[in-house]
Design a protein around this motif. Sequence first.
Motif, PDB file in Angstrom:
ATOM      1  N   GLY A 117      10.739  37.647  -2.486  1.00 38.81           N
ATOM      2  CA  GLY A 117      10.799  38.065  -1.886  1.00 38.81           C
ATOM      3  C   GLY A 117      10.298  37.911  -1.010  1.00 38.81           C
ATOM      4  N   ALA A 118       9.786  37.246   0.359  1.00 42.56           N
ATOM      5  CA  ALA A 118       8.559  36.840   1.397  1.00 42.56           C
ATOM      6  C   ALA A 118       7.777  38.119   1.986  1.00 42.56           C
ATOM      7  CB  ALA A 118       9.205  35.872   2.344  1.00 42.56           C
ATOM      8  N   PRO A 119       6.618  37.759   2.328  1.00 40.94           N
ATOM      9  CA  PRO A 119       5.738  39.312   3.404  1.00 40.94           C
ATOM     10  C   PRO A 119       6.564  39.746   3.878  1.00 40.94           C
ATOM     11  CG  PRO A 119       4.721  37.535   2.768  1.00 40.94           C
ATOM     12  CD  PRO A 119       5.943  37.080   2.790  1.00 40.94           C
ATOM     13  N   GLY A 120       6.743  41.182   3.805  1.00 45.94           N
ATOM     14  CA  GLY A 120       7.881  41.860   4.657  1.00 45.94           C
ATOM     15  C   GLY A 120       9.235  42.768   4.459  1.00 45.94           C
ATOM     16  N   VAL A 121       9.800  41.912   3.323  1.00 45.49           N
ATOM     17  CA  VAL A 121      10.836  41.887   2.882  1.00 45.49           C
ATOM     18  C   VAL A 121      11.786  43.265   1.866  1.00 45.49           C
ATOM     19  CG1 VAL A 121      11.317  39.261   2.420  1.00 45.49           C
ATOM     20  CG2 VAL A 121      11.119  41.304   0.434  1.00 45.49           C
ATOM     21  N   GLY A 122      10.310  44.295   2.235  1.00 41.71           N
ATOM     22  CA  GLY A 122      10.575  45.566   1.035  1.00 41.71           C
ATOM     23  C   GLY A 122      10.371  45.799  -0.187  1.00 41.71           C
ATOM     24  N   LYS A 123       9.566  44.126  -1.270  1.00 39.72           N
ATOM     25  CA  LYS A 123      10.007  44.350  -2.508  1.00 39.72           C
ATOM     26  C   LYS A 123       9.201  45.484  -2.713  1.00 39.72           C
ATOM     27  CE  LYS A 123       6.973  40.981  -3.507  1.00 39.72           C
ATOM     28  NZ  LYS A 123       7.183  40.138  -1.638  1.00 39.72           N
ATOM     29  N   GLY A 124       7.964  46.313  -2.525  1.00 40.56           N
ATOM     30  CA  GLY A 124       7.494  47.517  -2.362  1.00 40.56           C
ATOM     31  C   GLY A 124       8.782  48.999  -2.759  1.00 40.56           C
TER      32      GLY A 124
END
Length: 244
Positions: free
Chosen positions: A25-32
Motif C-alpha cells: 500500500g502507498a503512503p497513507g493507506v493505513g497499512k500499519g
Amino acid sequence: MTSESAHSSAPADNRLLPGPILLLGAPGVGKGTQAQRLMGDFGIPQISTGDILRDNIARGTELGRAAKSLMDQGQLVPDELVNGMVGSRLTQPDVRRGYILDGYPRTLGQAEWLDSHLISLEEDAGAVSLPLVAISIKVDEQELLRRITGRRICPVCKTIYNIHSKPPRKEGFCDNEGSPLQHRSDDTEQAFTERMKAYNSLTAPVIEHYSRQGRFREVDGSRAVEEVTASIEAALRHLRQAGE
C-alpha cells in the motif's frame, strides 16, 4: 490513521492458516492499522525490515556489523544483506503459522529470492509451507494526498490527527496532552509526490510477479477500517483456498 492493537470486529476463521502475507500500500493507506488488526486476529507477528535491521545492529551480528558499516558511509544496504537478515528472522518459532511482511520484498529481486528461500525452508523442514501472498490496499491518490498533508501528530502521546477527517477539539493542540501538534516535514505535497513515484516504480514489478502466479489481490482501502480488515481477510481466504 492510528495503529491499534485490539479491536471489536469478529475474529477471523481459526481454521485458516494465514501463512506469509505481504501487505502492500502507498503512503497513507493505513497499512500499519491493518497489520495490527491482522496480528490480533491471527496471532502472527509483523516483520519489519527496519526493525530487523536495527535489531541486528544492536546485537552486533555479522550481518548487522556489515550493514552498519555501509550505512555509516551513507550507502544503501544491499539485497544480499537484507535477504540474509530476513532469512534469519524466518527461522524463529513465532512465524510457524504465518507472518505479515512490512517493507519487504520491496523489489523484484527480493521477491524472487524470498520465493526460493521459502521453498528451501519447506524442503529442509520436511513440512508443508504456504507460499507468500500479496494483498494491496488501494486508495485514490487524491484521498491519500488529503490524508498525508492533513496529518498532525502529538509529540508526547503520539496520537495522530487529521485536520480534515479527525481534527483535535482545539485547533493545533492534542486533546490528551494539550501539546502543540507537529506537522512532519515529509507530510507535504511535494514529498508525497516523490514518495508515490518511488513506491509505484518499486512496487509495480513486485505486484506483477505475484499476479502472474495468482497470489495477488487488491482491496478498497477507502472504506471504514473494519470493512477494510474484512476485505483483506476475505482476500486471504480466497488466495489460500485457490492455492490448495
